[in-house]
Motif scaffolding. Sequence first.
Motif, mmCIF file in Angstrom:
data_model
loop_
_atom_site.group_PDB
_atom_site.id
_atom_site.type_symbol
_atom_site.label_atom_id
_atom_site.label_comp_id
_atom_site.label_asym_id
_atom_site.label_seq_id
_atom_site.Cartn_x
_atom_site.Cartn_y
_atom_site.Cartn_z
ATOM 1 N N SER A 266 0.818 -1.217 0.000
ATOM 2 C CA SER A 266 0.000 0.000 0.000
ATOM 3 C C SER A 266 0.851 1.266 0.000
ATOM 4 O O SER A 266 2.023 1.253 0.390
ATOM 5 C CB SER A 266 -0.919 0.019 1.226
ATOM 6 N N THR A 267 0.220 2.357 -0.419
ATOM 7 C CA THR A 267 0.812 3.686 -0.316
ATOM 8 C C THR A 267 0.092 4.428 0.799
ATOM 9 O O THR A 267 -1.142 4.435 0.857
ATOM 10 C CB THR A 267 0.675 4.458 -1.633
ATOM 11 N N PHE A 268 0.856 5.073 1.670
ATOM 12 C CA PHE A 268 0.306 5.645 2.899
ATOM 13 C C PHE A 268 0.263 7.167 2.869
ATOM 14 O O PHE A 268 1.187 7.819 2.388
ATOM 15 C CB PHE A 268 1.155 5.219 4.100
ATOM 16 N N LEU A 269 -0.812 7.697 3.437
ATOM 17 C CA LEU A 269 -0.917 9.116 3.758
ATOM 18 C C LEU A 269 -1.115 9.230 5.269
ATOM 19 O O LEU A 269 -2.009 8.594 5.836
ATOM 20 C CB LEU A 269 -2.103 9.759 3.043
ATOM 21 N N THR B 20 9.676 11.517 14.753
ATOM 22 C CA THR B 20 8.499 10.839 14.194
ATOM 23 C C THR B 20 8.510 10.884 12.674
ATOM 24 O O THR B 20 8.262 9.869 12.001
ATOM 25 C CB THR B 20 7.206 11.488 14.731
ATOM 26 N N MET B 21 8.817 12.040 12.120
ATOM 27 C CA MET B 21 8.859 12.172 10.663
ATOM 28 C C MET B 21 9.955 11.301 10.063
ATOM 29 O O MET B 21 9.770 10.671 9.014
ATOM 30 C CB MET B 21 9.076 13.637 10.300
ATOM 31 N N SER B 22 11.096 11.246 10.716
ATOM 32 C CA SER B 22 12.199 10.420 10.233
ATOM 33 C C SER B 22 11.818 8.942 10.263
ATOM 34 O O SER B 22 12.144 8.187 9.332
ATOM 35 C CB SER B 22 13.435 10.673 11.097
ATOM 36 N N ALA B 23 11.111 8.523 11.321
ATOM 37 C CA ALA B 23 10.679 7.129 11.420
ATOM 38 C C ALA B 23 9.678 6.791 10.322
ATOM 39 O O ALA B 23 9.727 5.699 9.731
ATOM 40 C CB ALA B 23 10.059 6.881 12.794
ATOM 41 N N LEU B 24 8.771 7.706 10.013
ATOM 42 C CA LEU B 24 7.815 7.477 8.930
ATOM 43 C C LEU B 24 8.527 7.410 7.581
ATOM 44 O O LEU B 24 8.220 6.557 6.740
ATOM 45 C CB LEU B 24 6.768 8.598 8.907
ATOM 46 N N ALA B 25 9.475 8.305 7.379
ATOM 47 C CA ALA B 25 10.204 8.341 6.107
ATOM 48 C C ALA B 25 10.966 7.044 5.865
ATOM 49 O O ALA B 25 11.054 6.566 4.732
ATOM 50 C CB ALA B 25 11.158 9.530 6.089
ATOM 51 N N ALA B 26 11.506 6.449 6.939
ATOM 52 C CA ALA B 26 12.273 5.215 6.803
ATOM 53 C C ALA B 26 11.391 4.025 6.462
ATOM 54 O O ALA B 26 11.819 3.091 5.769
ATOM 55 C CB ALA B 26 13.029 4.938 8.105
ATOM 56 N N ARG B 27 10.130 4.049 6.906
ATOM 57 C CA ARG B 27 9.256 2.890 6.760
ATOM 58 C C ARG B 27 8.270 2.984 5.610
ATOM 59 O O ARG B 27 7.753 1.963 5.162
ATOM 60 C CB ARG B 27 8.466 2.684 8.063
ATOM 61 N N PHE B 28 7.991 4.198 5.137
ATOM 62 C CA PHE B 28 6.918 4.360 4.159
ATOM 63 C C PHE B 28 7.356 5.173 2.939
ATOM 64 O O PHE B 28 6.739 6.182 2.602
ATOM 65 C CB PHE B 28 5.704 5.018 4.826
ATOM 66 N N PRO B 29 8.427 4.769 2.265
ATOM 67 C CA PRO B 29 8.825 5.489 1.052
ATOM 68 C C PRO B 29 7.699 5.450 0.019
ATOM 69 O O PRO B 29 7.029 4.433 -0.132
ATOM 70 C CB PRO B 29 10.059 4.714 0.570
ATOM 71 N N GLY B 30 7.502 6.577 -0.643
ATOM 72 C CA GLY B 30 6.404 6.701 -1.590
ATOM 73 C C GLY B 30 5.153 7.281 -0.965
ATOM 74 O O GLY B 30 4.187 7.587 -1.665
ATOM 75 N N GLY B 31 5.170 7.446 0.353
ATOM 76 C CA GLY B 31 4.014 7.973 1.061
ATOM 77 C C GLY B 31 4.032 9.487 1.167
ATOM 78 O O GLY B 31 4.833 10.182 0.531
ATOM 79 N N LYS B 32 3.147 10.003 2.006
ATOM 80 C CA LYS B 32 2.979 11.440 2.146
ATOM 81 C C LYS B 32 2.575 11.753 3.581
ATOM 82 O O LYS B 32 1.885 10.967 4.231
ATOM 83 C CB LYS B 32 1.899 11.922 1.170
ATOM 84 N N LEU C 245 7.396 11.430 0.919
ATOM 85 C CA LEU C 245 8.430 10.520 1.399
ATOM 86 C C LEU C 245 8.913 9.738 0.185
ATOM 87 O O LEU C 245 8.310 8.748 -0.216
ATOM 88 C CB LEU C 245 7.854 9.585 2.476
ATOM 89 N N GLU C 246 9.971 10.222 -0.407
ATOM 90 C CA GLU C 246 10.407 9.676 -1.692
ATOM 91 C C GLU C 246 10.890 8.243 -1.568
ATOM 92 O O GLU C 246 11.490 7.843 -0.568
ATOM 93 C CB GLU C 246 11.533 10.534 -2.275
ATOM 94 N N GLY C 247 10.628 7.473 -2.635
ATOM 95 C CA GLY C 247 11.180 6.139 -2.740
ATOM 96 C C GLY C 247 12.562 6.187 -3.345
ATOM 97 O O GLY C 247 13.058 7.251 -3.741
ATOM 98 N N PRO C 248 13.230 5.053 -3.461
ATOM 99 C CA PRO C 248 14.612 5.015 -3.981
ATOM 100 C C PRO C 248 14.762 5.632 -5.356
ATOM 101 O O PRO C 248 15.721 6.356 -5.618
ATOM 102 C CB PRO C 248 14.933 3.518 -3.998
ATOM 103 N N ALA C 249 13.792 5.406 -6.251
ATOM 104 C CA ALA C 249 13.919 5.930 -7.619
ATOM 105 C C ALA C 249 13.922 7.454 -7.634
ATOM 106 O O ALA C 249 14.720 8.082 -8.310
ATOM 107 C CB ALA C 249 12.783 5.394 -8.489
ATOM 108 N N ALA C 250 13.020 8.042 -6.845
ATOM 109 C CA ALA C 250 12.941 9.502 -6.792
ATOM 110 C C ALA C 250 14.195 10.097 -6.173
ATOM 111 O O ALA C 250 14.701 11.127 -6.617
ATOM 112 C CB ALA C 250 11.701 9.925 -6.007
ATOM 113 N N ARG C 251 14.736 9.430 -5.142
ATOM 114 C CA ARG C 251 15.952 9.946 -4.511
ATOM 115 C C ARG C 251 17.128 9.912 -5.477
ATOM 116 O O ARG C 251 17.931 10.829 -5.539
ATOM 117 C CB ARG C 251 16.285 9.114 -3.254
ATOM 118 N N ASP C 252 17.217 8.831 -6.247
ATOM 119 C CA ASP C 252 18.316 8.723 -7.205
ATOM 120 C C ASP C 252 18.230 9.801 -8.267
ATOM 121 O O ASP C 252 19.235 10.314 -8.747
ATOM 122 C CB ASP C 252 18.297 7.336 -7.863
ATOM 123 N N ALA C 253 16.994 10.165 -8.642
ATOM 124 C CA ALA C 253 16.807 11.184 -9.672
ATOM 125 C C ALA C 253 17.039 12.584 -9.138
ATOM 126 O O ALA C 253 17.271 13.528 -9.887
ATOM 127 C CB ALA C 253 15.379 11.092 -10.247
#
Length: 290
Positions: free
Chosen positions: A155-158, A176-188, A274-282
């Motif tokens: 799933s994708t999370f908001l 809290t934001m850092s913990a969310l970013a680590a667990r839910f890439p692609g989310g918002k 919360l970017e996923g790996p592809a977005a971070r690489d770009a």
Amino acid sequence: MDPVIPHITDDVADTLFINILMKCHEHRRKNGFYHDPMACHLVESVDYDFTRFEKGKNSSVCIALRAKYFDEVVEAFIRAHPDPVVVFVGCGLDPRFHRLNPATAAKAVFYELDLPEVIALREQLLPHADNDRLLPGSMLDTGWMDGLRRDHPESTFLFTMEGVCIYFEKAAVRRTMSALAARFPGGKVLFDATSSWLCRNQERIIGSRILKAPFRLALDDEREVETWADNIRLESCRYYPDFRDFRHTGLVQNLMLRLVPQFKKSSRIIACELEGPAARDAGGIPASGN
């Protein structure tokens, strides 16, 4: 039915009564912009001294504006993703699930997260749906994050944090934001923040009677959130005077908050990707919504 006597001991959790009262005020406003009959039902259903919030009535427009905007973001997110999960962090008694378009809400899974004492009150007062699930816990813990990631691996999370982060120190919000970013890439994540100026002057501006839990999140530059984790990217930042319906505050307050930077930027609503790996690489950074 007799009114329910709430047993809320946490000062931050107690602010949920401010939110439902102000939303009820705006629902009852003649020719108003905000529709939330369940907020008024909740006010009438609890045995609580709401008179202590009377000096805060001027904030009712901003609270309703925030709620309406959060609703719009939630619906847009659901429409944009095939398998969405929406988590209302610090949900209080807000009946957001019941304000959403039913056809849109049916396409997502929702979680209402708050302290156990709040969830117990919510169980007494609000109707439930199969796709709207109660989750007792603290925003500051990470166990619930791991459970959601495990239960919804595709799933994708908001995550919405309406009227929550403002009561915590920046360091706690950053963790809290850092913990969310680590667990839910692609989310918002969608949350509201207060400036250091407002944190210093809140008692004089708002009034001491309603400051049981004072504002603590002193965030003056919204782009600072991008330093909290490698994959957090600022999507948008909205100030309350930016909204068309802000005119309901009245001429004097409208002009003051639009023209005086300290007032205009005292509170803001921030959306982060919360970017996923592809977005971070770009190396891409989404355009601001301002």
